[in-house]
Design a protein around this motif. Structure first.
Motif, mmCIF file in Angstrom:
data_model
loop_
_atom_site.group_PDB
_atom_site.id
_atom_site.type_symbol
_atom_site.label_atom_id
_atom_site.label_comp_id
_atom_site.label_asym_id
_atom_site.label_seq_id
_atom_site.Cartn_x
_atom_site.Cartn_y
_atom_site.Cartn_z
ATOM 1 N N VAL A 192 -44.777 25.886 -72.523
ATOM 2 C CA VAL A 192 -45.370 27.173 -72.841
ATOM 3 C C VAL A 192 -45.941 27.740 -71.554
ATOM 4 C CG1 VAL A 192 -47.178 28.366 -74.128
ATOM 5 C CG2 VAL A 192 -45.933 26.457 -75.182
ATOM 6 N N ASP A 193 -45.380 28.858 -71.078
ATOM 7 C CA ASP A 193 -45.880 29.461 -69.854
ATOM 8 C C ASP A 193 -46.442 30.862 -70.063
ATOM 9 O OD1 ASP A 193 -43.542 30.820 -70.276
ATOM 10 O OD2 ASP A 193 -42.521 30.070 -68.493
ATOM 11 N N THR A 194 -46.378 31.349 -71.295
ATOM 12 C CA THR A 194 -46.999 32.628 -71.638
ATOM 13 C C THR A 194 -47.630 32.532 -73.023
ATOM 14 O OG1 THR A 194 -44.985 33.532 -72.662
ATOM 15 C CG2 THR A 194 -45.301 33.968 -70.304
ATOM 16 N N ILE A 195 -48.642 33.326 -73.252
ATOM 17 C CA ILE A 195 -49.236 33.486 -74.587
ATOM 18 C C ILE A 195 -49.400 34.977 -74.830
ATOM 19 C CG2 ILE A 195 -51.310 33.175 -75.990
ATOM 20 C CD1 ILE A 195 -51.707 30.472 -74.785
ATOM 21 N N GLY A 196 -48.750 35.467 -75.885
ATOM 22 C CA GLY A 196 -48.807 36.888 -76.179
ATOM 23 C C GLY A 196 -48.280 37.746 -75.052
ATOM 24 N N GLY A 197 -47.291 37.213 -74.317
ATOM 25 C CA GLY A 197 -46.727 37.952 -73.196
ATOM 26 C C GLY A 197 -47.532 37.859 -71.923
ATOM 27 N N ARG A 198 -48.659 37.151 -71.949
ATOM 28 C CA ARG A 198 -49.515 37.009 -70.771
ATOM 29 C C ARG A 198 -49.168 35.710 -70.052
ATOM 30 N NH1 ARG A 198 -54.017 34.335 -69.181
ATOM 31 N NH2 ARG A 198 -55.549 35.460 -67.905
ATOM 32 N N PRO A 199 -48.742 35.769 -68.780
ATOM 33 C CA PRO A 199 -48.425 34.538 -68.040
ATOM 34 C C PRO A 199 -49.662 33.659 -67.888
ATOM 35 C CG PRO A 199 -47.584 36.480 -66.896
ATOM 36 C CD PRO A 199 -48.502 36.986 -67.977
ATOM 37 N N LEU A 200 -49.494 32.373 -68.114
ATOM 38 C CA LEU A 200 -50.590 31.434 -67.930
ATOM 39 C C LEU A 200 -50.783 31.150 -66.446
ATOM 40 C CD1 LEU A 200 -49.854 28.876 -70.802
ATOM 41 C CD2 LEU A 200 -51.372 30.872 -70.843
ATOM 42 N N LYS A 201 -52.031 30.932 -66.038
ATOM 43 C CA LYS A 201 -52.364 30.661 -64.638
ATOM 44 C C LYS A 201 -51.994 29.225 -64.275
ATOM 45 C CE LYS A 201 -54.173 34.733 -63.895
ATOM 46 N NZ LYS A 201 -55.614 34.917 -63.729
ATOM 47 N N PRO A 202 -51.750 28.971 -62.982
ATOM 48 C CA PRO A 202 -51.407 27.607 -62.554
ATOM 49 C C PRO A 202 -52.428 26.558 -62.988
ATOM 50 C CG PRO A 202 -50.949 29.145 -60.785
ATOM 51 C CD PRO A 202 -51.631 29.928 -61.869
ATOM 52 N N ALA A 203 -53.728 26.888 -62.915
ATOM 53 C CA ALA A 203 -54.755 25.912 -63.285
ATOM 54 C C ALA A 203 -54.612 25.460 -64.729
ATOM 55 C CB ALA A 203 -56.150 26.504 -63.057
ATOM 56 N N THR A 204 -54.151 26.358 -65.600
ATOM 57 C CA THR A 204 -53.928 26.009 -67.010
ATOM 58 C C THR A 204 -52.679 25.153 -67.152
ATOM 59 O OG1 THR A 204 -54.975 28.069 -67.715
ATOM 60 C CG2 THR A 204 -53.556 26.955 -69.321
ATOM 61 N N ARG A 205 -51.629 25.504 -66.457
ATOM 62 C CA ARG A 205 -50.348 24.812 -66.602
ATOM 63 C C ARG A 205 -50.370 23.410 -66.007
ATOM 64 N NH1 ARG A 205 -45.501 28.606 -64.963
ATOM 65 N NH2 ARG A 205 -44.375 27.077 -66.228
ATOM 66 N N MET A 206 -51.362 23.120 -65.139
ATOM 67 C CA MET A 206 -51.470 21.765 -64.583
ATOM 68 C C MET A 206 -51.778 20.720 -65.647
ATOM 69 S SD MET A 206 -50.703 21.951 -61.412
ATOM 70 C CE MET A 206 -49.606 23.314 -61.865
ATOM 71 N N MET A 207 -52.252 21.147 -66.798
ATOM 72 C CA MET A 207 -52.662 20.198 -67.831
ATOM 73 C C MET A 207 -51.501 19.644 -68.651
ATOM 74 S SD MET A 207 -55.756 20.189 -67.057
ATOM 75 C CE MET A 207 -56.787 21.270 -66.070
ATOM 76 N N GLY A 208 -50.317 20.222 -68.530
ATOM 77 C CA GLY A 208 -49.245 19.679 -69.355
ATOM 78 C C GLY A 208 -47.835 20.028 -68.933
ATOM 79 N N HIS A 209 -47.679 20.900 -67.942
ATOM 80 C CA HIS A 209 -46.341 21.367 -67.567
ATOM 81 C C HIS A 209 -45.424 20.207 -67.185
ATOM 82 C CE1 HIS A 209 -43.248 24.027 -65.975
ATOM 83 N NE2 HIS A 209 -43.205 23.268 -64.902
ATOM 84 N N GLY A 210 -44.222 20.237 -67.726
ATOM 85 C CA GLY A 210 -43.210 19.253 -67.358
ATOM 86 C C GLY A 210 -43.302 17.932 -68.104
ATOM 87 N N TYR A 211 -44.231 17.813 -69.029
ATOM 88 C CA TYR A 211 -44.421 16.540 -69.739
ATOM 89 C C TYR A 211 -44.564 16.780 -71.229
ATOM 90 C CZ TYR A 211 -46.672 12.283 -71.458
ATOM 91 O OH TYR A 211 -46.987 11.151 -72.181
ATOM 92 N N ASP A 212 -43.813 16.006 -72.025
ATOM 93 C CA ASP A 212 -43.883 16.074 -73.481
ATOM 94 C C ASP A 212 -44.372 14.725 -73.994
ATOM 95 O OD1 ASP A 212 -43.591 16.291 -76.187
ATOM 96 O OD2 ASP A 212 -41.492 16.920 -76.143
#
Length: 440
Positions: free
Chosen positions: A25-45
């Protein structure tokens, strides 16, 4: 019953793909998420690792292929027969889950297409150079560079017929163009920059370098890529890919790791350039290990917090040091003279002054040593970008191997101390520097 996407791909290609992670998930409601937020889970399931919230450390040297066709397909990527690297896990010299998650997250900060992780900053730089050069080529670089980088270019690669030309960090487009024109009589393999420069904090005009490169080599034909060491300010305070760089190099030991407990490096950039570097990394095995990659994933979660606090501390400490009678000058990016070329570069390229700076004391080596020996909170050690404040003497330590004439030309003087401010209380740090200066 309808086949799922994995079954369909297996039937079409004969290769059974890896289990796929859920889409990020890299956007919410069309708003791009900031890098600091995406560090918490990007690339890992978590679903692919028994529901573990954080990625496990995958301590294995090799990975099992689902079938022989998959093994062939993966090795086509690993050996470079097909660009882009392996499409699955092969062998820990090439890739691994921890390293791949780390690389995905590193790329987010710079909005890079791809990234690679290495066993150290210097292994990243060496692998980059080896992937680009051949005998007779020239590397054009800014100066000064980190001493080990200068040594690698001049003394090591020089043994294999590689030449170099340089220009000062603050050079104008015209000055850079003159150096590139001189080098262009042969093949220029790479334009390599370091900004801010270590240890003087001098800035390089990346936009001017890109314009000069394009003017000399033209819009068509072979243009040397521009790579830049962004360790001092990146990724929070400077993003060189936006200003014309093709590749960004990091000592991830520093701010990205940020706790002085690991050594690693990174290279980020376009897929085309990264594919070239990846092929060399796969051959010589300079990838970082799974445990280091895991530790970096932990550190990236607090990168913005740590760098922001250190930057705020540095501004307070430098404001105190600037007016001290025993201080000749503070080489802090927040103090650039209005209207100067360095201030213009800073305005266009940087979003913050960082937390590493040079302190030029009144006196020479003896005064610098007395100051360093009197520090209590700040630790006398090389490196930078950690949670603790560090101080060192470049001329006698990190840049000791640089010839004296070149140190003089680059402003690496005996009264220069390099300081990296940490996340301690700023007033405590000021008290420490105050009592240390009293010993000078």
């Amino acid at each position: 019953m309808a086949q799922d996407a994995n079954e369909t791909e297996a039937n079409l290609t004969g290769v059974e793909p890896r289990r796929r992670a859920k889409p990020d998930v890299d956007t919410i409601g069309g708003r791009p998420l900031k890098p600091a937020t995406r560090m918490m889970g990007h690339g890992y399931d978590p679903a692919l690792s028994e529901g573990a919230l954080k990625p496990p450390i995958f301590l294995t040297s090799t990975f099992v292929f689902p079938n022989a066709a998959a093994g062939k397909r993966h090795f086509e990527g690993v050996t470079g027969k097909r660009p882009g690297g392996a499409e699955g896990l092969v062998y820990s010299r090439f890739n691994g889950p921890n390293q791949e998650i780390l690389e995905d997250r590193l790329a987010i900060w710079e909005e890079a297409e791809d990234a690679l992780a290495f066993s150290s900053g210097m292994s990243a730089i060496a692998t980059l150079f080896l992937s680009m050069v051949r005998p007779g080529d020239t590397i054009v670089h800014s100066g000064p560079l980190y001493a080990a980088t200068e040594t690698l270019i001049a003394r090591v690669l020089g043994k294999f017929g590689i030449h170099w030309l340089d220009f000062p960090a603050g050079a104008t487009r015209e000055e850079i163009e003159a150096v590139l024109s001189k080098a262009a009589s042969g093949r220029v393999a790479l334009i390599y920059l370091e900004s801010p420069a270590n240890p003087t904090n001098a800035l390089v005009d990346v936009e001017a370098v890109a314009a000069a490169r394009d003017a000399v080599f033209g819009a068509s034909g072979e243009k040397p890529p521009i790579a830049i060491d962004n360790t001092f300010l990146g990724p929070l305070w400077q993003q060189p890919l936006r200003h014309g760089a093709d590749l960004v190099v990091y000592s991830l030991t520093k701010y990205a790791g940020g706790h002085s407990d690991l050594v690693a490096g990174g290279v980020l950039g376009s897929k085309e350039q990264i594919n070239t570097v990846r092929s060399m990394r796969n051959t010589i095995g300079t990838i970082c290990d799974p445990n280091t990659a895991w530790m970096l994933l932990r550190s990236l979660e607090t990168l913005e917090l740590r760098m922001s606090r250190a930057g705020e501390n540095a501004a307070k400490v430098c404001a105190y040091l600037r007016d001290h009678p025993k201080v000749e000058r503070v080489g802090y990016l927040g103090f650039l003279e209005e209207g100067s070329r360095q201030a213009d570069i800073y305005r266009r390229h940087c979003t913050g002054a960082g937390s590493t700076f040079s302190l030029i004391l009144r006196g020479g080596e003896a005064e610098a040593f007395r100051f360093l020996d009197a520090l209590t909170i700040a630790k006398l050690a090389v490196s930078l970008g950690g949670t603790e404040t560090l101080a060192s003497h470049p001329a006698a330590m990190t840049h000791l191997s640089v010839p004296q004439a070149r140190k003089d030309a680059l402003g690496i003087t005996d009264n220069l101390v390099r300081i990296s401010i940490g996340v301690e209380d700023a007033d405590d740090l000021i008290a420490d520097f105050d009592q240390a200066l009293a010993a000078v």
